[in-house]
Design a protein around this motif. Structure first.
Motif, short mmCIF file in Angstrom:
data_model
loop_
_atom_site.label_atom_id
_atom_site.label_comp_id
_atom_site.label_asym_id
_atom_site.label_seq_id
_atom_site.Cartn_x
_atom_site.Cartn_y
_atom_site.Cartn_z
N SER A 186 0.81 -1.21 0.00
CA SER A 186 0.00 0.00 0.00
C SER A 186 0.85 1.26 0.00
N GLY A 187 2.17 1.12 0.20
CA GLY A 187 3.05 2.27 0.27
C GLY A 187 3.37 2.70 1.69
N ARG A 188 2.68 2.13 2.66
CA ARG A 188 2.92 2.47 4.06
C ARG A 188 4.16 1.75 4.56
N SER A 189 4.95 2.43 5.37
CA SER A 189 6.17 1.85 5.93
C SER A 189 5.96 1.54 7.41
N LEU A 190 6.35 0.34 7.80
CA LEU A 190 6.30 -0.08 9.19
C LEU A 190 7.71 -0.06 9.75
N VAL A 191 7.92 0.66 10.84
CA VAL A 191 9.24 0.81 11.44
C VAL A 191 9.19 0.26 12.86
N TYR A 192 10.06 -0.70 13.14
CA TYR A 192 10.13 -1.31 14.47
C TYR A 192 11.60 -1.44 14.87
N ALA A 193 11.84 -1.38 16.17
CA ALA A 193 13.17 -1.58 16.73
C ALA A 193 13.17 -2.84 17.58
N PHE A 194 14.27 -3.60 17.50
CA PHE A 194 14.37 -4.87 18.20
C PHE A 194 15.69 -4.95 18.96
N ARG A 195 15.64 -5.66 20.05
CA ARG A 195 16.85 -6.06 20.77
C ARG A 195 17.23 -7.44 20.27
N TYR A 196 18.36 -7.54 19.60
CA TYR A 196 18.73 -8.77 18.90
C TYR A 196 19.93 -9.41 19.57
N ASN A 197 19.81 -10.71 19.85
CA ASN A 197 20.90 -11.49 20.42
C ASN A 197 21.33 -12.51 19.38
N SER A 198 22.51 -12.30 18.81
CA SER A 198 22.98 -13.18 17.74
C SER A 198 23.46 -14.53 18.26
N GLN A 199 23.66 -14.64 19.56
CA GLN A 199 24.15 -15.90 20.11
C GLN A 199 23.04 -16.94 20.23
N ASP A 200 21.89 -16.54 20.74
CA ASP A 200 20.77 -17.48 20.85
C ASP A 200 19.67 -17.20 19.83
N HIS A 201 19.94 -16.30 18.87
CA HIS A 201 19.02 -15.99 17.76
C HIS A 201 17.64 -15.55 18.28
N SER A 202 17.65 -14.70 19.27
CA SER A 202 16.39 -14.17 19.82
C SER A 202 16.31 -12.68 19.54
N TYR A 203 15.09 -12.18 19.41
CA TYR A 203 14.89 -10.76 19.18
C TYR A 203 13.57 -10.35 19.82
N ASP A 204 13.62 -9.26 20.56
CA ASP A 204 12.46 -8.72 21.26
C ASP A 204 12.27 -7.27 20.84
N GLN A 205 11.03 -6.89 20.72
CA GLN A 205 10.73 -5.53 20.29
C GLN A 205 11.08 -4.53 21.38
N LEU A 206 11.68 -3.42 20.97
CA LEU A 206 11.99 -2.33 21.88
C LEU A 206 10.89 -1.29 21.77
N VAL A 207 10.24 -1.01 22.89
CA VAL A 207 9.16 -0.03 22.92
C VAL A 207 9.74 1.27 23.44
N GLU A 208 9.66 2.32 22.63
CA GLU A 208 10.20 3.61 23.03
C GLU A 208 9.26 4.30 24.00
N THR A 209 9.85 5.03 24.94
CA THR A 209 9.06 5.79 25.89
C THR A 209 8.58 7.09 25.25
N GLU A 210 7.71 7.80 25.96
CA GLU A 210 7.20 9.07 25.43
C GLU A 210 8.33 10.08 25.26
N GLU A 211 9.34 9.99 26.13
CA GLU A 211 10.47 10.91 26.02
C GLU A 211 11.27 10.63 24.76
N ASP A 212 11.42 9.31 24.42
CA ASP A 212 12.17 8.95 23.22
C ASP A 212 11.41 9.30 21.96
N GLN A 213 10.06 9.30 22.03
CA GLN A 213 9.26 9.55 20.86
C GLN A 213 9.06 11.04 20.59
#
Length: 294
Positions: free
Chosen positions: A202-229
């Motif tokens: 549709s042309g819309r872009s989805l932007v997400y940030a993740f905490r990525y651990n390359s050792q155990d191949h895990s990734y969790d979403q990082l939720v920004e606070t109101e101050e960061d946004q």
């Protein structure tokens, strides 16, 4: 199962496993966080039957996960022919993955055509671009868009690699040290940050940030606070002029510590007052009844 548009982890997993429609995936890294772990994550998640064509400009030996290995060359035409020799001539249901460990070696005026000749409905191109490396362009391409701008425009998914710092770390100081090729400790760690930009049909872009651990191949979403946004002044002023109107964190801190002269007058409990400090050149006549020292 939740929709991928509402579950960022599922969307990232689909990108890593090539189940998401993304003909060209761009990985942007720098000296502070290399993108090699991203390539390994794709190799970990794709199907074992997926052929992987690896083009190595900075890789000497063939990686264990690669099906075919091609040494990088300065001839884009020869490189294109070599890659296409391992790809199907007609679209098939079987996915093929082409990995290029550095897109910086592709000339700026040929990079768009090169990518168009490789990608197809059954072929996904994963390329790494080193943001820290300066780009040298001839004078004839002075007004031509940079390679990073072209790649960012063409990519359907962009993965940006960045270190995961604490809020107490001065990012500008770290960036200054990196520019002097003085790599601080704690960079290129197994735990890092991934910023994913996924462009929908549709042309819309989805932007997400993740905490990525390359050792155990895990990734969790990082939720920004109101101050960061919050919108920074530099983001508002960016692109408005050719002058540098941005302020660094040190400049912002110094500005906040400046004592404004009118604040002292506001400290009086009985209303306003005139606060004046005499200087050595002031001429005050004590006999003048109309001279008001205050």
């Amino acid at each position: 199962m939740a929709s991928t548009s509402h579950n960022p982890k599922i969307l990232l997993r689909r990108v890593f496993s090539l189940n998401e429609s993304a003909p060209f995936i761009l990985c942007i890294d720098d000296l502070s966080q290399a993108g090699w772990h991203i390539i390994e994550e794709f190799a970990q998640n794709v199907s074992q039957s997926t052929p992987i064509v690896y083009v190595g400009y900075e890789t000497v030996n063939k990686p264990a996960f690669a099906t075919h290995f091609i040494e990088g060359t300065t001839s884009v035409e020869r490189l294109t022919i070599g890659i296409q020799s391992y790809l199907p001539s007609q679209p098939t249901t079987k996915r093929h993955l082409v990995v290029i460990d550095s897109l910086n070696y592709i000339p700026n005026d040929q990079i768009s055509q090169f990518i168009s000749n490789i990608v197809s409905p059954s072929v996904t191109l994963l390329g790494i671009y080193h943001r820290s490396e300066s780009e040298h362009r001839p004078a004839s391409l002075e007004n031509y868009p940079s390679s990073l701008s072209l790649l960012h425009f063409m990519a359907s998914t962009v993965l940006e690699c960045a270190p995961l710092f604490n809020k107490s770390v001065d990012l500008e100081e770290v960036e200054s040290e990196i520019q002097r090729f003085s790599i601080p400790r704690g960079l290129n760690a197994t735990v890092s940050k991934i910023i994913m930009t996924n462009r929908r049909k549709s042309g819309r872009s989805l932007v997400y940030a993740f905490r990525y651990n390359s050792q155990d191949h895990s990734y969790d979403q990082l939720v920004e606070t109101e101050e960061d946004q919050g919108v920074d002044d530099s983001q508002v002023l960016e692109g408005l002029t050719t002058f540098n109107l941005k302020t660094s964190n040190k400049q912002k801190l110094a500005r906040e510590q400046v004592e404004l002269p009118f604040l002292e007058a506001q400290s009086f409990n009985t209303g306003g007052a005139i606060v004046y400090e005499f200087e050595k050149d002031d001429d005050y006549d004590e006999e003048d009844p109309y001279e008001d020292p205050f």
